[in-house]
Scaffold this motif. Structure first.
Motif, PDB file in Angstrom:
ATOM      1  N   THR A 122      26.907  42.524  47.992  1.00 34.02           N
ATOM      2  CA  THR A 122      28.169  43.258  47.905  1.00 34.02           C
ATOM      3  C   THR A 122      28.772  43.586  49.267  1.00 34.02           C
ATOM      4  N   VAL A 144      34.387  40.453  46.514  1.00 33.48           N
ATOM      5  CA  VAL A 144      34.058  39.495  45.467  1.00 33.48           C
ATOM      6  C   VAL A 144      33.446  40.246  44.284  1.00 33.48           C
ATOM      7  N   SER A 146      31.013  39.185  40.815  1.00 35.09           N
ATOM      8  CA  SER A 146      30.286  38.115  40.151  1.00 35.09           C
ATOM      9  C   SER A 146      30.501  38.199  38.636  1.00 35.09           C
ATOM     10  N   SER A 147      31.250  37.255  38.097  1.00 38.88           N
ATOM     11  CA  SER A 147      31.526  37.199  36.661  1.00 38.88           C
ATOM     12  C   SER A 147      32.025  35.801  36.329  1.00 38.88           C
ATOM     13  N   LYS A 148      31.707  35.314  35.140  1.00 41.41           N
ATOM     14  CA  LYS A 148      32.186  33.996  34.734  1.00 41.41           C
ATOM     15  C   LYS A 148      33.687  33.994  34.489  1.00 41.41           C
ATOM     16  N   PRO A 152      35.003  32.217  41.652  1.00 38.28           N
ATOM     17  CA  PRO A 152      33.863  32.484  42.541  1.00 38.28           C
ATOM     18  C   PRO A 152      34.303  32.871  43.948  1.00 38.28           C
ATOM     19  N   GLY A 153      33.624  33.886  44.495  1.00 34.76           N
ATOM     20  CA  GLY A 153      33.918  34.327  45.843  1.00 34.76           C
ATOM     21  C   GLY A 153      35.138  35.204  45.984  1.00 34.76           C
ATOM     22  N   LYS A 155      37.878  38.355  43.672  1.00 38.07           N
ATOM     23  CA  LYS A 155      38.000  39.336  42.587  1.00 38.07           C
ATOM     24  C   LYS A 155      39.079  38.888  41.599  1.00 38.07           C
ATOM     25  N   LYS A 276      32.538  43.842  33.895  1.00 37.27           N
ATOM     26  CA  LYS A 276      31.799  42.865  33.098  1.00 37.27           C
ATOM     27  C   LYS A 276      32.680  42.465  31.926  1.00 37.27           C
ATOM     28  N   GLU A 280      28.584  39.679  28.929  1.00 36.40           N
ATOM     29  CA  GLU A 280      28.003  39.690  30.281  1.00 36.40           C
ATOM     30  C   GLU A 280      27.143  40.954  30.472  1.00 36.40           C
TER      31      GLU A 280
END
Length: 280
Positions: A122, A144, A146-148, A152-153, A155, A276, A280
């Motif tokens: 983070t 950033v 992390s979530s599908k 990526p990388g 927000k 999330k 997730e």
């Protein structure tokens, strides 16, 4: 994916840093020129002696010699300087772009083989190497999540999520029957048989409507406003609980509900740490 305008702003900010780095390198070469030329005319012991003097001078400039202890001192000093410099940089979106030229100047200053800004978990981390290696975390958080559902990388929500709509992906479509019944029973208090109270909206006061005219919506906070202030920082279960809570719901007739809308609020297309999505 950064727009051309943003690129031009970043390049403009980088320019003075790059010039400063070029100046340091050119100045060093200029100062070293006479020494290098003098070494060519020296032989054996004289050349070794000159090299020794040169290395001592460079070691003083770098803040340490090339012994293991000297290298460690330079590494620690370079990492500390890099950490301090990055922590003073403003803004999330241009931090990485500004950090590289700033760290490049510090790398030259301490004679390091590598000094760069990398994302670790983070936070940003300043990593350096002379031999030995080292790293130092900064107080600045990495922009950033992390979530599908997030690019990526970043927000930034993925394009397919934005195309379908934030509400479609991250909020319920229907209220649970038990909660809907609770809201209807509350609205029926004091109304004629077969009628319930519409709470009204704007200049229209509360009034009675038939049950087949009922719509249910959120009382004070539109879904878009909840998303922008809280929803994009929480998980799916927390959003569902808020969406379906009878305390947040109100009975409205069709015209009142239509005039209420989202209050002119649009959904923010980025999320924050703690977000999330579905499953997730």
């Amino acid at each position: 994916g950064i727009g051309e305008k943003i690129k031009s702003i970043i390049q403009a900010i980088q320019r003075p840093f790059n010039k400063a780095i070029d100046f340091v390198i050119k100045k060093g070469l200029k100062l070293a020129g006479p020494v290098i030329r003098g070494l060519k005319g020296l032989g054996g012991k004289a050349k070794a002696g000159a090299n020794k003097l040169k290395n001592k001078a460079l070691a003083k400039i770098r803040g340490g010699d090339d012994s293991p202890a000297g290298k460690q001192k330079r590494l620690d000093s370079g990492l500390a300087a890099g950490q301090s410099a990055v922590d003073r940089l403003p803004g999330e979106s241009i931090k990485a772009a500004l950090g590289r030229p700033v760290l490049a100047a510090i790398r030259v200053r301490y004679g390091m083989t590598r000094l760069e800004l990398v994302a670790r978990g983070t936070h940003w981390v300043v990593e350096g190497e002379i031999n030995p290696k080292g790293s130092k975390p900064t107080t600045k958080a990495v922009a950033v999540v992390s979530s599908k559902y997030v690019v990526p990388g970043t927000k930034q929500l993925r394009p397919y999520v934005l195309a379908d709509g934030v509400r479609e992906w991250f909020y319920k479509k229907n209220f649970r029957l038990t909660h809907k019944t609770t809201v209807l029973n509350e609205a029926a208090k004091g109304a004629s048989a077969g009628w319930v109270w519409c709470a009204g909206h704007g200049s229209r006061a509360a009034h009675q409507i038939r049950r087949n005219q009922v719509t249910i919506d959120h009382r004070d906070t539109p879904v878009a406003r909840h998303w922008n202030s809280k929803g994009r920082k929480t998980d799916q279960a927390t959003r569902y609980a808020w969406y379906d809570d009878p305390k947040n719901l109100v009975v409205l007739c069709g015209p009142c509900n239509s005039s209420k809308g989202s209050g002119g609020v649009t959904y923010t297309d980025t999320v924050e740490p703690g977000f999330k999505g579905y499953r997730e």
